[in-house]
Design a protein around this motif. Structure first.
Motif, short mmCIF file in Angstrom:
data_model
loop_
_atom_site.label_atom_id
_atom_site.label_comp_id
_atom_site.label_asym_id
_atom_site.label_seq_id
_atom_site.Cartn_x
_atom_site.Cartn_y
_atom_site.Cartn_z
N MET A 22 -1.50 6.62 -20.90
CA MET A 22 0.08 6.17 -21.44
C MET A 22 0.51 7.36 -20.48
N MET A 23 -0.52 9.02 -20.33
CA MET A 23 -0.08 9.73 -19.99
C MET A 23 0.12 9.72 -18.17
N ARG A 24 -0.86 8.74 -17.38
CA ARG A 24 -0.42 8.86 -16.00
C ARG A 24 0.76 7.66 -16.54
N ILE A 25 0.93 6.90 -16.46
CA ILE A 25 2.61 6.30 -16.86
C ILE A 25 3.13 7.05 -17.14
N SER A 26 3.39 7.43 -18.58
CA SER A 26 4.52 9.04 -18.36
C SER A 26 4.72 9.79 -17.22
N GLU A 27 3.52 10.33 -16.50
CA GLU A 27 4.37 11.00 -15.42
C GLU A 27 4.44 10.72 -14.33
N ASN B 86 0.70 -1.31 0.25
CA ASN B 86 0.11 0.35 -0.02
C ASN B 86 0.67 1.45 0.37
N GLU B 87 1.91 1.32 0.32
CA GLU B 87 3.25 2.59 0.83
C GLU B 87 3.23 2.81 -0.47
N LEU B 88 4.22 1.53 -1.25
CA LEU B 88 4.19 1.75 -3.17
C LEU B 88 3.44 2.40 -3.61
N LEU B 89 2.20 1.36 -3.67
CA LEU B 89 0.89 2.12 -4.39
C LEU B 89 0.75 3.73 -4.30
N GLY C 9 -7.50 -2.77 -14.52
CA GLY C 9 -6.57 -2.51 -15.67
C GLY C 9 -6.29 -2.71 -16.37
N VAL C 10 -5.75 -2.79 -17.52
CA VAL C 10 -4.12 -2.75 -17.43
C VAL C 10 -3.25 -1.44 -17.53
N GLY C 11 -3.34 -1.08 -17.54
CA GLY C 11 -2.82 1.09 -16.71
C GLY C 11 -2.74 0.74 -15.46
N THR C 12 -4.00 0.35 -14.68
CA THR C 12 -2.96 0.18 -13.38
C THR C 12 -2.19 -1.56 -13.11
N GLN C 13 -2.18 -1.93 -13.87
CA GLN C 13 -0.94 -3.55 -14.06
C GLN C 13 -0.40 -2.64 -13.77
N GLN C 14 0.24 -2.83 -14.97
CA GLN C 14 1.19 -1.75 -15.02
C GLN C 14 1.90 -1.15 -13.85
N MET C 15 1.30 -0.48 -13.88
CA MET C 15 1.73 -0.09 -12.32
C MET C 15 2.06 -0.39 -11.45
N VAL C 16 0.96 -1.72 -10.36
CA VAL C 16 1.49 -2.67 -9.94
C VAL C 16 2.82 -3.31 -10.44
N GLU C 17 2.97 -2.88 -11.64
CA GLU C 17 4.91 -3.75 -12.31
C GLU C 17 5.59 -2.58 -11.25
N ILE C 18 5.30 -2.02 -11.97
CA ILE C 18 6.17 0.03 -10.97
C ILE C 18 6.50 -0.62 -9.83
N ALA C 19 5.74 -0.80 -9.17
CA ALA C 19 5.31 -1.50 -7.63
C ALA C 19 6.44 -2.37 -7.12
N LYS C 20 6.29 -2.99 -8.42
CA LYS C 20 7.07 -4.26 -7.92
C LYS C 20 8.31 -4.34 -8.28
N ALA C 21 9.33 -3.73 -9.03
CA ALA C 21 10.41 -3.36 -9.40
C ALA C 21 11.02 -1.69 -8.27
#
Length: 196
Positions: A134-139, A80-83, A100-112
């Motif tokens: 895409m804008m969200r991931i970019s930011e 939860n802290e990482l998210l 959703g796919v975008g949120t899953q991508q963010m979970v991968e970032i939290a994993k890293a």
């Protein structure tokens, strides 16, 4: 591009050249090159288990690598802290298949981030995303770079590269690459992507 990613991950051994990281020569045949360098790979096909929770996915394999058992509640709290750190409002108990796919991508970032990666390599991170995500991931990637992370992005997405990156490494042909700053060079970036 894929070969570079595989060399950095340790999946391939480079046949020539030298790899330096923070001024140190890295052994090319190291099977754990990504771990030694603090590199985390986020592939186009996300490496998540849909039936597990977000927290379980973020910490999947940590116990095995370290030979310890981690308390689930502690994992959920840290997840939860990482998210929150990367700005997504998802409870870590949520099953990945419900995201959703975008949120899953963010979970991968939290994993890293949970692996204390110094360098995060993304392979086509906008694949399957709408413009808003895409804008969200970019930011988020720009924010990670501001915090001292090195972000490498493999992409064919002109808009995403233009809004996210500050340098381009263009593989012209086998054995030949060029690099240039992105600022003031958007036509050159466009030309690189169109000649693929």
């Amino acid at each position: 591009k894929s070969t570079l990613m595989k060399v950095l991950s340790g999946a391939y051994t480079a046949t020539s050249g030298e790899l330096f990281f923070e001024g140190k020569l890295i052994e090319k045949n190291s099977p754990h090159i990504s771990e030694a360098l603090g590199i985390s790979m986020i592939y186009q096909e996300l490496n998540l288990v849909p039936e597990l929770s977000v927290a379980a996915n973020i910490f999947l394999g940590h116990e095995i690598r370290k030979g310890i058992f981690v308390d689930t509640r502690a994992q959920e709290k840290r997840a939860n802290e990482l998210l929150r750190e990367i700005g997504i409002q998802v409870d870590s108990k949520t099953l990945v298949k419900n995201l959703g796919v975008g949120t899953q991508q963010m979970v991968e970032i939290a994993k890293a981030l949970s692996q204390n990666a110094k360098v995060i390599v993304f392979d086509e991170p906008t694949s399957g995303l709408d413009f808003k995500n895409m804008m969200r991931i970019s930011e988020h990637l720009k924010a990670l770079a501001q915090k001292g992370k090195t972000i490498l992005i493999i992409t064919h997405d002109y808009e995403f590269a233009a809004m996210t990156c500050n340098r381009v490494l263009h593989f012209v042909d086998e054995g030949h690459a060029e690099t240039f700053p992105l600022q003031g060079n958007l036509p050159r970036l466009y030309s690189c992507l169109m000649c693929q």
